[in-house]
Design an enzyme around this catalytic site. Structure first.
Site, PDB file in Angstrom:
ATOM      1  N   GLY A   1      54.573  12.716  25.240  1.00 16.60           N
ATOM      2  CA  GLY A   1      54.894  12.862  26.719  1.00 16.60           C
ATOM      3  C   GLY A   1      54.803  14.523  27.205  1.00 16.60           C
ATOM      4  O   GLY A   1      54.023  15.136  26.951  1.00 16.60           O
ATOM      5  N   SER A   2      56.076  14.826  27.985  1.00 14.85           N
ATOM      6  CA  SER A   2      55.746  15.872  28.681  1.00 14.85           C
ATOM      7  C   SER A   2      56.017  17.301  27.811  1.00 14.85           C
ATOM      8  O   SER A   2      55.535  18.420  28.351  1.00 14.85           O
ATOM      9  CB  SER A   2      56.777  16.205  29.763  1.00 14.85           C
ATOM     10  OG  SER A   2      56.833  15.281  30.668  1.00 14.85           O
ATOM     11  N   THR A   3      56.310  16.983  26.428  1.00 13.85           N
ATOM     12  CA  THR A   3      56.077  18.342  25.622  1.00 13.85           C
ATOM     13  C   THR A   3      54.767  18.777  25.323  1.00 13.85           C
ATOM     14  O   THR A   3      54.438  19.851  25.042  1.00 13.85           O
ATOM     15  CB  THR A   3      56.794  18.050  24.168  1.00 13.85           C
ATOM     16  OG1 THR A   3      55.837  16.992  23.654  1.00 13.85           O
ATOM     17  CG2 THR A   3      58.094  17.396  24.353  1.00 13.85           C
TER      18      THR A   3
END
Length: 627
Positions: free
Chosen positions: A325-327
């Site tokens: 994801g956005s990590t």
């Protein structure tokens, strides 16, 4: 009538008699010679062999099991120990009718049928004079009951043994692991002499990875027996060598903070010591009680664990593979700076969606009304998808894949545990080989926000975060800190640290944006900054479990729990002098900001409080807010 008498031939008769006498004499000489030769062979040439056989009939050499080494956490707390226990054991050579004996024992002690079957299967690997366990961890009631009947069971006795015990049970089940009965596959590869008197072997975790160190070496005892094979006297003994003790980098108190902070969520938490690379926390939840496996788990208990929808036997830290994801956005942002595709001041307008040139499909942002005008700092702080769609397209999949590979994505971390998965870092070549398809631009876009084919393990994500915190110094995690063998420390070799060549200013710019994620008024994880006097650098993330169609809208309340997004958060602190890096995945937690971030914050706050000598306790849960 006159009778005629035959004339005797005395010479012929004497000759025949003499011939027979000579033959008999020669035959007697041959027999006597053979007897003498046999006596010479038995008493001279074959003396060693037959003396040994005679001795073996009188003396039994039995293996003496070693004491397994203890496993400690970094502060000296025991994670795996040996406790005294009673076991019911059988010596097959002293039993005339094994089936009858087993049946009578089963009736007398209410032994489950599966224990009887397990004994029959395991006895094949032992010699007929070995003492083979039938039941372990006998209760005092069972010991007393058998004592009354002992005289009716020749060849069966109760022995005091040390049995493995895990005081923290579920808390450390996956990382410490457990020992269990040796199975048929393991018998084929283990050294038979070393395991002659050992009935268990490390199955997972540290117990498996450091089996050779923890096991020790068996000893031997010479027992004199009578004609019936019963022991009379111990003639000699070679003492077993106990296994070495293993001290881990794990902090079990911090482990409990992370485990409790996950609360009702399954998932994983990994924390690394940035000064050494040692694993401080390695939580995989759901978990199980490893003590069930030590003496042989029942079919009922195993089936319950194996069929559970929570998958408690699955090690999420080493084997769980999730979309990041956005990590992933800080790493994509850093790639943009390193390849000079963008800079920290270059802006882009985010209307809430992104379209490829001449395409109607809209790649949506999590914020449907958009973020407005954003640059790299704002895009990381507010987790703007549109900015990273555009940046990923400019980078291209080849540069993205090459750059992320440097941080260890798509590779095993090299931790000193077995069974680690490598995750998946997609590339143009990977898709051609594995899918027999060309790479599409839309796949580049979703790769840039940590979706699509990309898969990471929690440990892999923690390692990449630690490497970013160390400004390109690759951190290789490890779990065993020291090994103590009979008071002597054995050197544990840890991998040499390597470096990624990065421009310090670019790294500082990305770290600055990650600080804003936590400490900026518009940061997605701003709520965890409350009550601390240092800065945390972090990044929230959500990972889709299923894809929402173009014309559909994601409504969390209308979706079954097991279809909700995973919540992720990566962080390190203090930002200006990092000591700890953390990665959190809360399965179906929906929001990295409100679920995963507070879990990481609880670990960081507790660790830094301990480092500074403070005893403050921090809340592990806070109110929900979207990534």
């Amino acid at each position: 009538m006159r009778r005629h008498q035959a004339i005797k031939d005395s010479f012929l008769e004497n000759r025949i008699f003499l011939s027979r006498t000579v033959v008999l004499f020669i035959l007697m000489l041959l027999l006597i010679s053979g007897l003498i030769a046999r006596l010479i062979y038995l008493q001279v040439a074959g003396h060693s062999r037959y003396h040994g056989m005679a001795t073996n009939n009188r003396i039994k050499v039995t293996s003496v099991p070693p004491t397994r080494g203890i496993i400690y956490d970094k502060n000296g707390l025991i994670l795996a120990e040996n406790l005294p226990s009673y076991s019911l054991e059988i010596i097959p050579e002293q039993i005339d009718d094994m089936d009858d004996t087993l049946l009578r024992l089963q009736l007398a002690l209410a032994i489950p049928e599966e224990k009887i079957e397990s004994f029959k299967k395991h006895r094949k690997r032992y010699k007929h004079f070995d003492s083979i366990p039938l039941l372990m961890q006998l209760s005092n009631t069972d010991v007393a009951r058998f004592a009354v009947l002992r005289h009716t069971f020749p060849g069966v006795d109760i022995h005091a043994r040390l049995i493995r015990h895990y005081p923290y049970a579920e808390l450390t089940a996956h990382v410490v692991g457990y020992v269990g009965r040796i199975n048929e596959q393991e018998i084929k590869v283990i050294p038979a002499a070393e395991y002659r008197s050992i009935h268990t072997i490390g199955k997972i975790g540290v117990e498996r990875a450091y089996e050779d160190v923890l096991r020790g070496h068996a000893g031997y005892s010479e027992i004199e027996t009578n004609a019936q094979g019963k022991p009379i006297n111990e003639l000699g003994k070679i003492e077993p060598i106990p296994g070495a003790d293993v001290y881990l980098t794990l902090d079990v108190a911090l482990q409990k903070v992370a485990y409790d902070a996950l609360a009702e969520y399954n998932g994983a938490v990994v924390a690394l010591d940035l000064e050494t690379g040692g694993v401080l926390v390695q939580v995989s939840k759901a978990s199980f009680n490893p003590n069930l496996f030590v003496s042989g788990i029942s079919h009922t208990d195993y089936n319950a664990l194996n069929s559970s929808k929570n998958k408690p036997l699955f090690d999420r830290v080493l084997r769980g593979q999730y979309p990041p994801g956005s990590t992933l956005k800080p790493f994509i942002g850093l790639a943009g700076l390193e390849y000079k595709i963008t800079n920290m001041h270059q802006t882009l307008f985010c209307p809430g969606y992104y379209q490829l040139p001449n395409k109607s499909h809209k790649y949506r942002d999590w914020k449907k009304w958009g973020h407005g005008k954003v640059n790299s700092d704002i895009a990381i702080t507010q987790s703007c998808d549109v900015y990273f769609y555009d940046l990923s397209l400019a980078l291209g999949i080849d540069k993205i894949s090459s750059f992320l590979h440097k941080f260890g994505f798509g590779q095993r971390t090299g931790i000193d545990l077995k069974g680690e998965k490598s995750g998946l870092l997609p590339s143009r070549e990977w898709k051609r080989v594995n899918r027999e398809q060309a790479w599409f631009q839309g796949e580049t876009l979703i790769t840039g926000i940590g979706q699509g084919f990309t898969q990471v393990t929690p440990l892999q994500l923690a390692r990449a975060t630690a490497t970013l915190a160390k400004q390109g110094q690759i951190v290789t995690p490890y779990i065993a800190e020291r090994i103590i063998d009979e008071g002597r420390e054995i050197e544990v070799k840890h991998p040499a640290q390597k470096n990624i060549q990065l421009k310090p200013k670019n790294v500082q710019d990305i770290i600055g944006a990650m600080v804003h994620v936590v400490h900026s008024p518009r940061g997605t994880a701003k709520r965890i900054a409350k009550g601390i006097d240092y800065q945390i650098a972090g990044k929230t993330g959500t990972a889709q479990v299923y894809t929402v169609k173009q014309d559909e809208e994601y409504n969390e309340q209308d979706i079954a729990f097991n279809m909700r997004d995973h919540a992720l958060f990566i962080a390190f602190a203090p930002a200006n002098n990092p000591k700890i890096a953390v990665a959190v995945i809360a399965e179906h937690g929906s929001h990295g900001s409100s679920v995963a971030a507070p879990i990481a914050a609880a670990v960081i706050k507790q660790y830094l409080a301990e480092k500074s000598g403070l005893l403050d306790e921090y809340p592990a849960k806070q109110s929900r807010k979207h990534e």
